[in-house]
Design an enzyme around this catalytic site. Structure first.
Site, PDB file in Angstrom:
ATOM      1  N   TYR B 166       0.965  -1.202  -0.019  1.00  0.00           N
ATOM      2  CA  TYR B 166      -0.242  -0.295   0.080  1.00  0.00           C
ATOM      3  C   TYR B 166       0.814   1.113   0.185  1.00  0.00           C
ATOM      4  CZ  TYR B 166       1.061  -1.170   5.285  1.00  0.00           C
ATOM      5  OH  TYR B 166       1.170  -1.632   6.162  1.00  0.00           O
ATOM      6  N   LYS B 181       5.720   2.928   5.843  1.00  0.00           N
ATOM      7  CA  LYS B 181       6.629   1.658   4.700  1.00  0.00           C
ATOM      8  C   LYS B 181       6.790   2.821   3.523  1.00  0.00           C
ATOM      9  CE  LYS B 181       5.504  -2.417   7.446  1.00  0.00           C
ATOM     10  NZ  LYS B 181       6.909  -2.956   7.323  1.00  0.00           N
TER      11      LYS B 181
END
Lengths: 167, 293
Positions: B166, B181
């Site tokens: 994502y 992330k």
């Protein structure tokens, strides 16, 4: 051991590193007919100023870098579907911004085509991935062999390079 | 809903057939942060299948030791340590300990992470700091400690970071992890450039959904079977194929591979169609059948 033992692969275009890696991992390369995997390599074209390109030259670059790739993949996927089998497609070419504007257009189109077909054909068990790189060496060969193999069963719609300047 | 029988689902080889020889990492030591459970354990086991000695690092020594026990069954030397990757002194001490016990660390898997679905407005300062700093500062601290040691010894090596699918789309309902992330992925590219002259390669896996006993959905009633059909590939990922790709990036097969973020998500992040389910804001979803409250 061999990532591609028992698989038939059609390699379109020239790459000695890719051919060597596919064979080293146990694949049988076939020139035509049914195959489990299609690897399509587009040769890098010389970069020329875009305003000096005729429409015919522009069209030829897009034909080689995009249209032919799509049409051959479409036929490959149709054959796999009628055989009731999954498969894999790996596109190989130069990085998106490496060459001329014609190649930039073709590479950009190919990138999103990869993402699209990877999902559109996912439930046919057909995976589609791209490697866009300057690398012509063993890592490219091994990366393509990996993507062609069942070890990459969960990799589809992925676009990657090899080295730092691949973008 | 089960995947219809006429769909073809691509499957990986079984765990017993790794894509590299059993000595591909012979004589090398890998340090895996968060290596005691879940995806970190899968990475550690994959490195062990290639013959690497494994230093397993976890916030909880018990979990690290438990994971170390599972890795040791593959026949490699293992050492478990506790470490909070947000604290530079603890990271340096963990590397000292790993190298004293197992020898020079030449491979690093940055996996330590925390993640849980939460509305953005409900993220406390503590929660924000925990999730972002474990991934962002933790990856920075472990990677730089690793690189300084290799550079001083004139030795090359490889790093693999556990990123997420994502990172290009955002992740509504998971704002802390969405930020963390992506930071991991972008630092991957830059560190690869900075350390290329020293023969240190840095890559990341943008991983999709690989259920395991400690993942959020792994705790769902009825398990993860119901999730198979939402993935284009027709299944969730098998955790050993994630471990393999992570370890593969560090093998001589991919000796020129660096600065790459490789997507491995069964097409999950690329789903898009003219016809999609109605958009449900995370706030409303939180209370529903897919919610977490």
């Amino acid at each position: 051991m061999g990532w591609l033992a028992g698989k038939t692969i059609r390699l379109v275009g020239e790459s000695s590193a890719i051919a060597a890696a596919l064979k080293a991992q146990g694949a049988a390369l076939v020139a035509e007919g049914d195959c489990d995997v299609l690897v399509h390599v587009a040769a890098p074209q010389p970069a020329r100023p875009v305003h000096e390109l005729s429409h015919a030259e522009w069209r030829a670059a897009l034909d080689a870098g995009l249209d032919q790739r799509f049409l051959q993949t479409r036929d490959f996927a149709a054959a796999r579907r009628s055989a009731g089998k999954g498969g894999a497609v790996v596109y190989v070419g130069a990085p998106e911004q490496a060459l001329g504007s014609d190649q930039a257009a073709a590479a950009g189109a190919l990138i999103n085509l990869t993402k699209t077909l990877g999902v559109e054909w996912a439930r046919d068990g057909i995976r589609v991935n791209s490697v866009l790189t300057f690398d012509q060496g063993e890592t490219l060969g091994n990366l393509v062999a990996y993507l062609a193999s069942d070890y990459a069963a969960y990799v589809t719609g992925a676009v990657m390079g090899v080295g730092l300047d691949d973008g | 809903m089960p995947v219809p029988d006429n769909h073809i689902v691509a499957m990986p080889p079984p765990f017993e057939e790794p894509p590299y020889p059993a000595d591909v990492f012979a004589g090398q030591t890998v340090l895996v942060s968060g290596g005691g459970t879940g995806m970190g354990l899968a990475m550690a086991r994959a490195f062990a299948q290639g013959g690497a000695q494994v230093a397993v690092m976890g916030r909880s020594l018990e979990k690290a030791q438990e994971g170390a026990g599972k890795i040791a069954t593959l026949g490699v030397r293992v050492h478990a340590m506790s470490c909070d990757v947000r604290l530079p002194d603890q990271v340096a001490a963990a590397f000292d300990e790993a190298e004293a016990v197992l020898g020079p660390v030449t491979l690093l898997a940055n996996n330590a992470g925390a993640n849980f679905p939460v509305l953005a407005e409900d993220i406390s300062v503590n929660a924000w700091n925990a999730v972002t700093r474990i991934a962002i500062d933790g990856t920075f601290l472990c990677s730089t400690e690793f690189a300084r040691r290799l550079i001083a010894r004139g030795q090359g090596g490889a790093i693999v970071n556990n990123s997420a699918q994502y990172i290009w789309t955002g992740f509504p309902g998971d704002a802390h992890s969405a930020a963390a992330k992506t930071a991991q992925a972008t630092m991957t590219r830059k560190m690869a450039r900075e350390w290329a002259p020293y023969g240190i390669r840095v890559n990341a896996i943008a991983a999709g959904f690989f259920p395991h006993e400690t993942s959020t959905a792994g705790r769902r009633e009825g398990g993860t079977e119901v999730l198979q059909n939402m993935i284009p590939a027709g299944r969730t990922g098998s955790i050993h194929e994630f471990g393999w790709l992570s370890a593969m990036t560090c093998t001589p097969f991919f000796v020129a591979l660096t600065g790459q973020v490789i997507l491995q998500d069964g097409g999950e992040s690329l789903r898009r169609s003219l016809m999609m389910p109605d958009y449900v804001p995370p706030r409303e979803r939180a209370e529903g059948p897919w919610g977490w409250r």
